[in-house]
Design a protein around this motif. Structure first.
Motif, PDB file in Angstrom:
ATOM      1  N   LEU A   1       0.826  -1.209   0.000  1.00  0.00           N
ATOM      2  CA  LEU A   1       0.000   0.000   0.000  1.00  0.00           C
ATOM      3  C   LEU A   1       0.862   1.262   0.000  1.00  0.00           C
ATOM      4  O   LEU A   1       0.539   2.246  -0.663  1.00  0.00           O
ATOM      5  CB  LEU A   1      -0.950   0.005   1.200  1.00  0.00           C
ATOM      6  CG  LEU A   1      -2.096  -1.010   1.174  1.00  0.00           C
ATOM      7  CD1 LEU A   1      -2.861  -0.979   2.483  1.00  0.00           C
ATOM      8  CD2 LEU A   1      -3.023  -0.759   0.001  1.00  0.00           C
ATOM      9  N   VAL A   2       1.960   1.247   0.765  1.00  0.00           N
ATOM     10  CA  VAL A   2       2.877   2.399   0.800  1.00  0.00           C
ATOM     11  C   VAL A   2       3.444   2.644  -0.591  1.00  0.00           C
ATOM     12  O   VAL A   2       3.470   3.782  -1.075  1.00  0.00           O
ATOM     13  CB  VAL A   2       4.005   2.172   1.841  1.00  0.00           C
ATOM     14  CG1 VAL A   2       5.099   3.216   1.694  1.00  0.00           C
ATOM     15  CG2 VAL A   2       3.435   2.201   3.255  1.00  0.00           C
ATOM     16  N   THR A   3       3.888   1.598  -1.256  1.00  0.00           N
ATOM     17  CA  THR A   3       4.451   1.731  -2.600  1.00  0.00           C
ATOM     18  C   THR A   3       3.411   2.279  -3.568  1.00  0.00           C
ATOM     19  O   THR A   3       3.691   3.182  -4.359  1.00  0.00           O
ATOM     20  CB  THR A   3       4.967   0.363  -3.103  1.00  0.00           C
ATOM     21  OG1 THR A   3       5.929  -0.134  -2.171  1.00  0.00           O
ATOM     22  CG2 THR A   3       5.591   0.485  -4.480  1.00  0.00           C
ATOM     23  N   TYR A   4       2.198   1.758  -3.492  1.00  0.00           N
ATOM     24  CA  TYR A   4       1.127   2.221  -4.372  1.00  0.00           C
ATOM     25  C   TYR A   4       0.799   3.689  -4.107  1.00  0.00           C
ATOM     26  O   TYR A   4       0.650   4.478  -5.031  1.00  0.00           O
ATOM     27  CB  TYR A   4      -0.117   1.347  -4.174  1.00  0.00           C
ATOM     28  CG  TYR A   4      -1.287   1.766  -5.029  1.00  0.00           C
ATOM     29  CD1 TYR A   4      -1.392   1.328  -6.341  1.00  0.00           C
ATOM     30  CD2 TYR A   4      -2.277   2.607  -4.533  1.00  0.00           C
ATOM     31  CE1 TYR A   4      -2.456   1.708  -7.142  1.00  0.00           C
ATOM     32  CE2 TYR A   4      -3.339   2.996  -5.325  1.00  0.00           C
ATOM     33  CZ  TYR A   4      -3.427   2.550  -6.622  1.00  0.00           C
ATOM     34  OH  TYR A   4      -4.483   2.931  -7.418  1.00  0.00           O
ATOM     35  N   GLU A   5       0.696   4.054  -2.833  1.00  0.00           N
ATOM     36  CA  GLU A   5       0.344   5.427  -2.469  1.00  0.00           C
ATOM     37  C   GLU A   5       1.421   6.408  -2.916  1.00  0.00           C
ATOM     38  O   GLU A   5       1.115   7.479  -3.433  1.00  0.00           O
ATOM     39  CB  GLU A   5       0.105   5.535  -0.956  1.00  0.00           C
ATOM     40  CG  GLU A   5      -0.328   6.901  -0.502  1.00  0.00           C
ATOM     41  CD  GLU A   5      -1.668   7.356  -1.065  1.00  0.00           C
ATOM     42  OE1 GLU A   5      -1.827   8.575  -1.284  1.00  0.00           O
ATOM     43  OE2 GLU A   5      -2.559   6.519  -1.291  1.00  0.00           O
ATOM     44  N   LYS A   6       2.681   6.050  -2.744  1.00  0.00           N
ATOM     45  CA  LYS A   6       3.770   6.927  -3.179  1.00  0.00           C
ATOM     46  C   LYS A   6       3.719   7.167  -4.682  1.00  0.00           C
ATOM     47  O   LYS A   6       3.992   8.267  -5.152  1.00  0.00           O
ATOM     48  CB  LYS A   6       5.131   6.339  -2.798  1.00  0.00           C
ATOM     49  CG  LYS A   6       5.485   6.524  -1.351  1.00  0.00           C
ATOM     50  CD  LYS A   6       6.859   5.947  -1.061  1.00  0.00           C
ATOM     51  CE  LYS A   6       7.199   6.090   0.408  1.00  0.00           C
ATOM     52  NZ  LYS A   6       8.507   5.491   0.734  1.00  0.00           N
ATOM     53  N   ALA A   7       3.364   6.150  -5.441  1.00  0.00           N
ATOM     54  CA  ALA A   7       3.348   6.256  -6.900  1.00  0.00           C
ATOM     55  C   ALA A   7       2.100   6.955  -7.431  1.00  0.00           C
ATOM     56  O   ALA A   7       2.127   7.501  -8.524  1.00  0.00           O
ATOM     57  CB  ALA A   7       3.445   4.871  -7.528  1.00  0.00           C
ATOM     58  N   HIS A   8       1.013   6.960  -6.671  1.00  0.00           N
ATOM     59  CA  HIS A   8      -0.231   7.482  -7.214  1.00  0.00           C
ATOM     60  C   HIS A   8      -0.685   8.782  -6.557  1.00  0.00           C
ATOM     61  O   HIS A   8      -0.823   9.783  -7.238  1.00  0.00           O
ATOM     62  CB  HIS A   8      -1.337   6.426  -7.123  1.00  0.00           C
ATOM     63  CG  HIS A   8      -1.116   5.306  -8.074  1.00  0.00           C
ATOM     64  ND1 HIS A   8      -0.373   4.196  -7.747  1.00  0.00           N
ATOM     65  CD2 HIS A   8      -1.507   5.130  -9.347  1.00  0.00           C
ATOM     66  CE1 HIS A   8      -0.328   3.389  -8.793  1.00  0.00           C
ATOM     67  NE2 HIS A   8      -1.010   3.932  -9.784  1.00  0.00           N
ATOM     68  N   GLY A   9      -0.965   8.789  -5.289  1.00  0.00           N
ATOM     69  CA  GLY A   9      -1.504   9.991  -4.656  1.00  0.00           C
ATOM     70  C   GLY A   9      -0.499  10.715  -3.798  1.00  0.00           C
ATOM     71  O   GLY A   9      -0.459  11.931  -3.744  1.00  0.00           O
ATOM     72  N   ASN A  10       0.324   9.939  -3.098  1.00  0.00           N
ATOM     73  CA  ASN A  10       1.308  10.473  -2.154  1.00  0.00           C
ATOM     74  C   ASN A  10       0.664  11.488  -1.213  1.00  0.00           C
ATOM     75  O   ASN A  10       1.213  12.553  -0.961  1.00  0.00           O
ATOM     76  CB  ASN A  10       2.512  11.067  -2.885  1.00  0.00           C
ATOM     77  CG  ASN A  10       3.751  11.046  -2.015  1.00  0.00           C
ATOM     78  OD1 ASN A  10       3.828  10.304  -1.036  1.00  0.00           O
ATOM     79  ND2 ASN A  10       4.716  11.864  -2.368  1.00  0.00           N
ATOM     80  N   ARG A  11      -0.510  11.123  -0.694  1.00  0.00           N
ATOM     81  CA  ARG A  11      -1.251  11.999   0.228  1.00  0.00           C
ATOM     82  C   ARG A  11      -0.625  11.899   1.612  1.00  0.00           C
ATOM     83  O   ARG A  11      -0.457  10.805   2.143  1.00  0.00           O
ATOM     84  CB  ARG A  11      -2.719  11.591   0.265  1.00  0.00           C
ATOM     85  CG  ARG A  11      -3.385  11.692  -1.111  1.00  0.00           C
ATOM     86  CD  ARG A  11      -4.720  11.018  -1.134  1.00  0.00           C
ATOM     87  NE  ARG A  11      -4.520   9.553  -1.114  1.00  0.00           N
ATOM     88  CZ  ARG A  11      -5.493   8.668  -1.169  1.00  0.00           C
ATOM     89  NH1 ARG A  11      -6.744   9.064  -1.236  1.00  0.00           N
ATOM     90  NH2 ARG A  11      -5.236   7.375  -1.155  1.00  0.00           N
ATOM     91  N   LEU A  12      -0.268  13.041   2.166  1.00  0.00           N
ATOM     92  CA  LEU A  12       0.455  13.080   3.437  1.00  0.00           C
ATOM     93  C   LEU A  12      -0.291  12.357   4.564  1.00  0.00           C
ATOM     94  O   LEU A  12       0.316  11.529   5.258  1.00  0.00           O
ATOM     95  CB  LEU A  12       0.781  14.524   3.827  1.00  0.00           C
ATOM     96  CG  LEU A  12       1.562  14.679   5.129  1.00  0.00           C
ATOM     97  CD1 LEU A  12       2.916  13.995   5.034  1.00  0.00           C
ATOM     98  CD2 LEU A  12       1.723  16.148   5.468  1.00  0.00           C
ATOM     99  N   PRO A  13      -1.580  12.617   4.815  1.00  0.00           N
ATOM    100  CA  PRO A  13      -2.246  11.912   5.924  1.00  0.00           C
ATOM    101  C   PRO A  13      -2.248  10.397   5.742  1.00  0.00           C
ATOM    102  O   PRO A  13      -2.051   9.652   6.698  1.00  0.00           O
ATOM    103  CB  PRO A  13      -3.677  12.460   5.916  1.00  0.00           C
ATOM    104  CG  PRO A  13      -3.641  13.684   5.090  1.00  0.00           C
ATOM    105  CD  PRO A  13      -2.470  13.577   4.174  1.00  0.00           C
ATOM    106  N   ILE A  14      -2.446   9.952   4.509  1.00  0.00           N
ATOM    107  CA  ILE A  14      -2.455   8.513   4.222  1.00  0.00           C
ATOM    108  C   ILE A  14      -1.065   7.928   4.444  1.00  0.00           C
ATOM    109  O   ILE A  14      -0.906   6.867   5.051  1.00  0.00           O
ATOM    110  CB  ILE A  14      -2.913   8.253   2.767  1.00  0.00           C
ATOM    111  CG1 ILE A  14      -4.287   8.854   2.503  1.00  0.00           C
ATOM    112  CG2 ILE A  14      -2.870   6.771   2.436  1.00  0.00           C
ATOM    113  CD1 ILE A  14      -5.410   8.213   3.240  1.00  0.00           C
TER     114      ILE A  14
END
Length: 112
Positions: free
Chosen positions: A38-51
């Motif tokens: 999930l961290v890898t996916y979030e960094k590549a797509h939204g990189n939303r700070l709270p998430i």
């Protein structure tokens, strides 16, 4: 470098549409590798700070020895699946409508 996982391969269904407030309880049953995914996916797509803060804290906790708890695949009641929970009938009566005091505007025989 880690390969970015596809949305369909994520451990949480409809991850992108989950409310931020429900994320901590939803990832509580995931293993370290799944949270890292999930961290890898979030960094590549939204990189939303709270998430990112929630995911990285959970990943740090799991690396520190925390045991996953809760359901592995929690339900997502707020995600719209396209089917209503309760079937609706087409004959739902509405409130009674009284015609205006000067007459019904759809009836030309009545004075306005």
């Amino acid at each position: 470098m880690n390969e970015v996982p596809l949305h369909k391969d994520l451990p949480l269904p409809d991850y992108d549409h989950l409310p931020v407030g429900t994320l901590p309880s939803r990832i509580s049953g995931l293993e370290e590798a799944e949270v890292a995914q999930l961290v890898t996916y979030e960094k590549a797509h939204g990189n939303r700070l709270p998430i990112m803060q929630i995911l990285e804290k959970r990943l740090h906790d799991l690396q520190g020895g925390t045991v996953p708890r809760g359901p592995h695949t929690p339900s997502t009641p707020e995600v719209n699946t396209g089917t209503p929970d309760t079937p609706q009938t087409a004959s739902v009566p509405g409130p009674p409508i009284n015609p205006p005091s000067q007459g019904d505007p759809t009836n030309p025989a009545q004075p306005r």
